[in-house]
Motif scaffolding. Sequence first.
Motif, PDB file in Angstrom:
ATOM      1  N   LEU A  60       0.790  -1.228   0.000  1.00 55.45           N
ATOM      2  CA  LEU A  60       0.000   0.000   0.000  1.00 55.45           C
ATOM      3  C   LEU A  60       0.827   1.285   0.000  1.00 55.45           C
ATOM      4  N   LYS A  61       2.039   1.252   0.503  1.00 50.51           N
ATOM      5  CA  LYS A  61       2.820   2.496   0.515  1.00 50.51           C
ATOM      6  C   LYS A  61       3.131   2.962  -0.909  1.00 50.51           C
ATOM      7  N   PRO A  62       3.733   2.125  -1.760  1.00 47.21           N
ATOM      8  CA  PRO A  62       3.963   2.584  -3.137  1.00 47.21           C
ATOM      9  C   PRO A  62       2.660   2.894  -3.869  1.00 47.21           C
ATOM     10  N   GLU A 139      12.139   8.983   1.942  1.00 46.28           N
ATOM     11  CA  GLU A 139      11.142   7.960   2.261  1.00 46.28           C
ATOM     12  C   GLU A 139      11.731   6.558   2.270  1.00 46.28           C
ATOM     13  N   ASP A 140      12.972   6.420   1.864  1.00 47.08           N
ATOM     14  CA  ASP A 140      13.701   5.156   1.928  1.00 47.08           C
ATOM     15  C   ASP A 140      13.011   4.020   1.173  1.00 47.08           C
ATOM     16  N   LEU A 141      12.417   4.351   0.026  1.00 42.30           N
ATOM     17  CA  LEU A 141      11.796   3.330  -0.796  1.00 42.30           C
ATOM     18  C   LEU A 141      12.858   2.601  -1.609  1.00 42.30           C
ATOM     19  N   SER A 142      12.615   1.340  -1.869  1.00 47.47           N
ATOM     20  CA  SER A 142      13.511   0.554  -2.712  1.00 47.47           C
ATOM     21  C   SER A 142      13.313   0.970  -4.163  1.00 47.47           C
ATOM     22  N   TYR A 143      14.243   0.562  -5.031  1.00 54.08           N
ATOM     23  CA  TYR A 143      14.100   0.853  -6.456  1.00 54.08           C
ATOM     24  C   TYR A 143      12.799   0.256  -6.985  1.00 54.08           C
ATOM     25  N   LYS A 144      12.468  -0.941  -6.532  1.00 53.26           N
ATOM     26  CA  LYS A 144      11.243  -1.598  -6.979  1.00 53.26           C
ATOM     27  C   LYS A 144      10.012  -0.801  -6.554  1.00 53.26           C
ATOM     28  N   GLU A 145       9.996  -0.334  -5.311  1.00 54.61           N
ATOM     29  CA  GLU A 145       8.865   0.461  -4.840  1.00 54.61           C
ATOM     30  C   GLU A 145       8.759   1.774  -5.610  1.00 54.61           C
ATOM     31  N   ILE A 146       9.893   2.414  -5.862  1.00 55.92           N
ATOM     32  CA  ILE A 146       9.881   3.663  -6.624  1.00 55.92           C
ATOM     33  C   ILE A 146       9.377   3.411  -8.035  1.00 55.92           C
ATOM     34  N   SER A 147       9.798   2.291  -8.623  1.00 56.71           N
ATOM     35  CA  SER A 147       9.335   1.984  -9.984  1.00 56.71           C
ATOM     36  C   SER A 147       7.818   1.840 -10.016  1.00 56.71           C
ATOM     37  N   THR A 148       7.234   1.326  -8.946  1.00 55.21           N
ATOM     38  CA  THR A 148       5.773   1.231  -8.849  1.00 55.21           C
ATOM     39  C   THR A 148       5.157   2.628  -8.745  1.00 55.21           C
ATOM     40  N   VAL A 149       5.734   3.461  -7.903  1.00 53.59           N
ATOM     41  CA  VAL A 149       5.200   4.811  -7.685  1.00 53.59           C
ATOM     42  C   VAL A 149       5.219   5.635  -8.967  1.00 53.59           C
ATOM     43  N   ASP A 151       5.786   4.482 -12.054  1.00 56.53           N
ATOM     44  CA  ASP A 151       5.387   3.669 -13.206  1.00 56.53           C
ATOM     45  C   ASP A 151       6.476   3.625 -14.280  1.00 56.53           C
ATOM     46  N   GLU A 152       7.668   3.323 -13.845  1.00 61.24           N
ATOM     47  CA  GLU A 152       8.824   3.171 -14.739  1.00 61.24           C
ATOM     48  C   GLU A 152       9.571   1.898 -14.354  1.00 61.24           C
ATOM     49  N   LYS A 153      10.444   1.437 -15.226  1.00 64.46           N
ATOM     50  CA  LYS A 153      11.260   0.254 -14.942  1.00 64.46           C
ATOM     51  C   LYS A 153      12.325   0.595 -13.894  1.00 64.46           C
ATOM     52  N   GLU A 154      12.790  -0.430 -13.184  1.00 66.27           N
ATOM     53  CA  GLU A 154      13.802  -0.214 -12.147  1.00 66.27           C
ATOM     54  C   GLU A 154      15.072   0.405 -12.718  1.00 66.27           C
ATOM     55  N   GLY A 155      15.459   0.019 -13.915  1.00 71.45           N
ATOM     56  CA  GLY A 155      16.643   0.610 -14.543  1.00 71.45           C
ATOM     57  C   GLY A 155      16.475   2.099 -14.760  1.00 71.45           C
ATOM     58  N   THR A 156      15.277   2.500 -15.147  1.00 74.07           N
ATOM     59  CA  THR A 156      14.986   3.926 -15.319  1.00 74.07           C
ATOM     60  C   THR A 156      15.077   4.642 -13.980  1.00 74.07           C
ATOM     61  N   VAL A 157      14.584   4.008 -12.929  1.00 80.67           N
ATOM     62  CA  VAL A 157      14.662   4.579 -11.584  1.00 80.67           C
ATOM     63  C   VAL A 157      16.123   4.807 -11.203  1.00 80.67           C
TER      64      VAL A 157
END
Length: 181
Positions: A60-62, A139-149, A151-157
């Motif tokens: 729910l956070k992302p 916010e200490d989000l992981s790359y995966k969580e940021i990619s969800t937020v 809406d981009e791929k982890e590499g883009t993040v």
Amino acid sequence: MRMPKFEKSSPFETRISPHLPSAYNLARWLTRNDVDAEDVMQDSIVKAFRFFNDAQNEDLKPWLLQIVRNTSFSWLRKNRNFVEFTTDDLLEKVVENNRESTSTPETLLLQAASAAEIKAALETLAPELREIIILREFEDLSYKEISTVIDEKEGTVMSRLSRAREKLKERLIQNRKGVNP
């Protein structure tokens, strides 16, 4: 910020409440204003409440931060003649600005910079760069969580975060030298 009252111990309140400070923090950084961030949060909470049942199995956070991000950008476009930069535009600007950049390590610079200096430098970044730093460093989000937020791929993040950190470093150096960006 006053939060709306929901039925005591409702699943929505129980599961969303822990993430509200992070959501408000993101809205505040994107809108650059407490009152505007509160408006964005009200709209975001209504949207989250409306779609909460569809998100039961999600982290729910992302999910909430994605709603806040999208609502913030919509609010900015509507209320501030906001121009959204594309990743290519940002990359071109960063490459152009970094041609003459100094080789001072960012970690030493960030350690030496005061909170006020960092805040001032962050305020000058484009929203796409500012949000990625806020999500990762504040916010200490992981790359995966940021990619969800976003809406981009982890590499883009990862690449956008690298560009954002470089741009932040550049702005801190400019501010220390008294040069306006």
